[in-house]
Every structure is written in structure tokens, then in C-alpha cells.
Design a protein around this motif. Sequence first.
Motif, PDB file in Angstrom:
ATOM      1  N   GLN A  95       0.606  -1.448   0.541  1.00  0.00           N
ATOM      2  CA  GLN A  95       0.265  -0.301  -0.121  1.00  0.00           C
ATOM      3  C   GLN A  95       0.873   1.465  -0.247  1.00  0.00           C
ATOM      4  O   GLN A  95       0.452   1.997  -0.891  1.00  0.00           O
ATOM      5  CB  GLN A  95      -0.650  -0.326   1.177  1.00  0.00           C
ATOM      6  CG  GLN A  95      -1.969   1.269   1.119  1.00  0.00           C
ATOM      7  CD  GLN A  95      -2.678   1.481   2.447  1.00  0.00           C
ATOM      8  OE1 GLN A  95      -3.074   0.414   3.498  1.00  0.00           O
ATOM      9  NE2 GLN A  95      -3.859   1.771   2.482  1.00  0.00           N
ATOM     10  N   LEU A  96       2.267   1.066   0.635  1.00  0.00           N
ATOM     11  CA  LEU A  96       2.598   2.499   0.708  1.00  0.00           C
ATOM     12  C   LEU A  96       3.828   2.658  -0.611  1.00  0.00           C
ATOM     13  O   LEU A  96       3.853   4.159  -0.980  1.00  0.00           O
ATOM     14  CB  LEU A  96       3.785   2.511   1.954  1.00  0.00           C
ATOM     15  CG  LEU A  96       4.945   3.554   1.802  1.00  0.00           C
ATOM     16  CD1 LEU A  96       4.238   4.479   2.484  1.00  0.00           C
ATOM     17  CD2 LEU A  96       6.031   2.062   3.271  1.00  0.00           C
ATOM     18  N   ALA A  97       4.183   0.864  -1.249  1.00  0.00           N
ATOM     19  CA  ALA A  97       4.692   0.918  -2.623  1.00  0.00           C
ATOM     20  C   ALA A  97       3.828   2.004  -3.755  1.00  0.00           C
ATOM     21  O   ALA A  97       3.708   3.285  -4.144  1.00  0.00           O
ATOM     22  CB  ALA A  97       5.032   0.633  -3.245  1.00  0.00           C
ATOM     23  N   ALA A  98       2.957   1.711  -3.396  1.00  0.00           N
ATOM     24  CA  ALA A  98       1.454   2.094  -4.701  1.00  0.00           C
ATOM     25  C   ALA A  98       0.955   3.908  -4.423  1.00  0.00           C
ATOM     26  O   ALA A  98       1.088   3.740  -4.823  1.00  0.00           O
ATOM     27  CB  ALA A  98      -0.042   1.383  -3.673  1.00  0.00           C
ATOM     28  N   GLN A  99       1.247   4.140  -2.720  1.00  0.00           N
ATOM     29  CA  GLN A  99       1.191   5.708  -2.538  1.00  0.00           C
ATOM     30  C   GLN A  99       2.261   6.199  -2.725  1.00  0.00           C
ATOM     31  O   GLN A  99       1.649   7.513  -3.903  1.00  0.00           O
ATOM     32  CB  GLN A  99       0.712   5.710  -1.106  1.00  0.00           C
ATOM     33  CG  GLN A  99      -0.162   6.694  -1.060  1.00  0.00           C
ATOM     34  CD  GLN A  99      -1.222   7.446  -1.346  1.00  0.00           C
ATOM     35  OE1 GLN A  99      -2.110   6.392  -1.111  1.00  0.00           O
ATOM     36  NE2 GLN A  99      -1.193   8.662  -1.393  1.00  0.00           N
ATOM     37  N   VAL A 100       2.956   5.533  -2.748  1.00  0.00           N
ATOM     38  CA  VAL A 100       4.443   6.683  -3.086  1.00  0.00           C
ATOM     39  C   VAL A 100       4.212   6.732  -4.711  1.00  0.00           C
ATOM     40  O   VAL A 100       4.350   7.484  -5.153  1.00  0.00           O
ATOM     41  CB  VAL A 100       5.446   5.502  -2.746  1.00  0.00           C
ATOM     42  CG1 VAL A 100       6.576   6.641  -3.735  1.00  0.00           C
ATOM     43  CG2 VAL A 100       6.253   6.754  -1.144  1.00  0.00           C
ATOM     44  N   GLU A 101       4.156   5.704  -5.380  1.00  0.00           N
ATOM     45  CA  GLU A 101       3.689   5.765  -6.954  1.00  0.00           C
ATOM     46  C   GLU A 101       3.014   6.885  -7.331  1.00  0.00           C
ATOM     47  O   GLU A 101       2.937   7.625  -8.600  1.00  0.00           O
ATOM     48  CB  GLU A 101       3.988   4.231  -7.773  1.00  0.00           C
ATOM     49  CG  GLU A 101       3.564   4.611  -9.597  1.00  0.00           C
ATOM     50  CD  GLU A 101       5.353   4.393  -9.156  1.00  0.00           C
ATOM     51  OE1 GLU A 101       4.995   5.144 -11.226  1.00  0.00           O
ATOM     52  OE2 GLU A 101       5.730   4.520  -8.497  1.00  0.00           O
ATOM     53  N   LYS A 102       2.067   6.790  -6.503  1.00  0.00           N
ATOM     54  CA  LYS A 102       0.776   7.672  -7.318  1.00  0.00           C
ATOM     55  C   LYS A 102       1.106   9.160  -6.733  1.00  0.00           C
ATOM     56  O   LYS A 102       0.483   9.970  -7.624  1.00  0.00           O
ATOM     57  CB  LYS A 102      -1.108   7.527  -6.306  1.00  0.00           C
ATOM     58  CG  LYS A 102      -1.889   7.513  -7.122  1.00  0.00           C
ATOM     59  CD  LYS A 102      -2.941   8.099  -6.274  1.00  0.00           C
ATOM     60  CE  LYS A 102      -4.220   8.407  -5.829  1.00  0.00           C
ATOM     61  NZ  LYS A 102      -4.308  10.042  -5.449  1.00  0.00           N
ATOM     62  N   ASP A 103       1.913   9.362  -5.510  1.00  0.00           N
ATOM     63  CA  ASP A 103       2.436  10.883  -5.193  1.00  0.00           C
ATOM     64  C   ASP A 103       3.146  11.056  -6.327  1.00  0.00           C
ATOM     65  O   ASP A 103       3.051  12.520  -6.938  1.00  0.00           O
ATOM     66  CB  ASP A 103       3.196  10.736  -4.248  1.00  0.00           C
ATOM     67  CG  ASP A 103       1.732  10.791  -2.852  1.00  0.00           C
ATOM     68  OD1 ASP A 103       0.410  11.234  -3.491  1.00  0.00           O
ATOM     69  OD2 ASP A 103       2.263  10.515  -1.732  1.00  0.00           O
TER      70      ASP A 103
END
Length: 129
Positions: free
Chosen positions: A49-57
Motif C-alpha cells: 500500500q505504501l509503495a502504491a501511494q508513493v507511486e501515485k504521489d
Amino acid sequence: MSEVAETWVDTWMAKLVNYDYKHFIRLVIIVGGYLLLRNIASRELAKKQLAAQVEKDKRDKEEKRSKDLIDKPDDAATAETTSFGWGKKTRRRVKRQQELFENALEEAKRRNQGLDPDSDADIEELLEE
């Protein structure tokens, strides 16, 4: 306690008394394995989830940056200095910067035009009183 609760407690106590050490070890292994796997799974899901959020950011930041960097010919107030080049965009950008500079210079001249340091025109009305 109610009769149902007493029956339930008695039933579980009888089952626990009848268990031998193999059953307890099996129960501890099952419960411990469940807790271990649950913690590992939740940690891995949090990482994903953190990796997906970082990618989205990152994507959002890149989109915002690209929108800010795109030349807008109608927006003359946002001319910025960029690297020198010979293309059509650069010539337009330089021309727009020159126009902005000339406009700023003319405005400064207009502001300073009536203000001669030797003249007392600006304080004459105060001196009359």
C-alpha cells in the motif's frame, strides 16, 4: 451465572482436562502460526500500500510539474528563465520576457516620472496649511 453459561464453562473445562500435552502443543502451534502469518501478511500489505501511494504521489507530482512547465502563450506573467536554445519556443519565450521587462521598465518610469528629488511638488499641499 445463567444455566447456559455454566453448561458452556463446564463443557470447555471437561474438554481442557481431557486434552493431553500433544493437543496443547498442537493448539499452541496453530494459534502461534496464525498470529505469525497474520503479522507477516499485514506488514507485506502495508508495504504494498505504501509503495502504491508513493507511486501515485510521484505520478501526481510529475503531472503537476509537466502542467507547470508547459508554455502557455496567453499567460505573459509567468515568463521564466530557462536554458538557452535556438528553437521556436525559446524565441517566443525570450520575446515574452523582453516584453515583460519593457512593461516593468515603463511602469517604473511612470512611477518615478513625477518624483524629482529637487522638486517639492509632492509636499506643497502639506506646506500650505
